[in-house]
Design a protein around this motif. Sequence first.
Motif, short mmCIF file in Angstrom:
data_model
loop_
_atom_site.label_atom_id
_atom_site.label_comp_id
_atom_site.label_asym_id
_atom_site.label_seq_id
_atom_site.Cartn_x
_atom_site.Cartn_y
_atom_site.Cartn_z
N ASP A 38 4.14 18.70 5.81
CA ASP A 38 3.41 18.67 4.53
C ASP A 38 4.32 18.14 3.42
O ASP A 38 3.91 17.31 2.60
N LEU A 39 5.57 18.63 3.38
CA LEU A 39 6.52 18.18 2.36
C LEU A 39 6.83 16.69 2.51
O LEU A 39 6.93 15.97 1.52
N VAL A 40 7.00 16.23 3.75
CA VAL A 40 7.28 14.81 3.99
C VAL A 40 6.13 13.97 3.47
O VAL A 40 6.35 12.97 2.76
N ARG A 41 4.90 14.35 3.79
CA ARG A 41 3.74 13.58 3.31
C ARG A 41 3.67 13.59 1.78
O ARG A 41 3.41 12.56 1.16
N GLU A 42 3.92 14.76 1.17
CA GLU A 42 3.90 14.84 -0.30
C GLU A 42 4.95 13.92 -0.92
O GLU A 42 4.68 13.23 -1.90
N GLU A 43 6.15 13.92 -0.36
CA GLU A 43 7.22 13.06 -0.90
C GLU A 43 6.90 11.59 -0.69
O GLU A 43 7.19 10.75 -1.54
N LEU A 44 6.30 11.25 0.44
CA LEU A 44 5.93 9.86 0.72
C LEU A 44 4.88 9.39 -0.28
O LEU A 44 4.98 8.28 -0.83
N ILE A 45 3.89 10.22 -0.55
CA ILE A 45 2.86 9.87 -1.53
C ILE A 45 3.47 9.78 -2.92
O ILE A 45 3.22 8.83 -3.67
N HIS A 46 4.31 10.77 -3.27
CA HIS A 46 4.93 10.80 -4.60
C HIS A 46 5.81 9.57 -4.84
O HIS A 46 5.87 9.06 -5.96
N SER A 47 6.47 9.09 -3.80
CA SER A 47 7.37 7.94 -3.95
C SER A 47 6.61 6.64 -4.20
O SER A 47 7.18 5.68 -4.70
N GLY A 48 5.33 6.61 -3.82
CA GLY A 48 4.52 5.41 -4.03
C GLY A 48 4.93 4.26 -3.14
O GLY A 48 4.57 3.12 -3.40
N GLY A 49 5.66 4.51 -2.09
CA GLY A 49 6.21 3.44 -1.26
C GLY A 49 5.38 3.06 -0.06
O GLY A 49 5.89 2.44 0.86
N ILE A 50 4.10 3.42 -0.02
CA ILE A 50 3.31 3.07 1.16
C ILE A 50 2.09 2.25 0.75
O ILE A 50 1.50 2.47 -0.30
N ASP A 51 1.73 1.29 1.58
CA ASP A 51 0.54 0.49 1.34
C ASP A 51 -0.54 0.77 2.38
O ASP A 51 -1.67 0.38 2.21
N THR A 52 -0.17 1.39 3.49
CA THR A 52 -1.14 1.70 4.53
C THR A 52 -1.03 3.18 4.86
O THR A 52 -0.08 3.83 4.48
#
Length: 167
Positions: A38-52
Motif C-alpha cells: 500500500d505504501l509503495v503504491r501511495e509513493e508511486l502515485i505521489h511521485s507522479g512518475g507513472i503513465d500506465t
Amino acid sequence: MSIKSLEKWNRSLLKASSGEFTRQASGWLEQSGEDFLDLVREELIHSGGIDTENLLSSFRKGARDHVWIIENGGLTLEIGTNVEYASFINDGHWTVSEENVRWVPGYFQGSRFIYDPSASTGMALKKQWISGNGFWDKALLLYETIFARSLDKRFSKWLNTLGGDIG
C-alpha cells in the motif's frame, strides 16, 4: 507463583508450540506485506512518475508481475515487482546506453506519449539522464518505522496472551 498460574502458562506454551504462534506470526507477516505494498503504491502515485497502470498494478498480491513469497516456517516475506522498468523509475536512468539516439515505439495523445511496442510510429530519444523519483526507497523508509512499532506491539500482545495472569 501459584500452581494454577503455572498450569495456565504450561497450557499456553503447549498451544504456542503446536503451531499457533507460527500461524499468528504468518498472518501478521502477510498483513505487513500488504501494508508495505500500500505504501509503495501511495509513493508511486505521489511521485507522479507513472503513465500506465502496469507498474502500479504490479504492486498487489496476485498481480501478474508481482513478487510475493512467504515461507511459513522461517517467516520470510519477499515482495516486489518483475516489471523491468521499475528500477529505472526508482533509481533513474540514461535514455540511451551506447548509441546517441534510441527509437521508442508508440504514439502521442495530445502532448502525452503512450508507449506501444507494436506501434509503427514512435519517437527518437537523445541520450540524457532521467532522475529517479525514489518511490520504493521512500516507501521502505516509512515502512521500517511502521514495521518496528507494529512488531513491538504485536510481540507484546503475543507475550501477554501467552503469559496470562502469571504472578
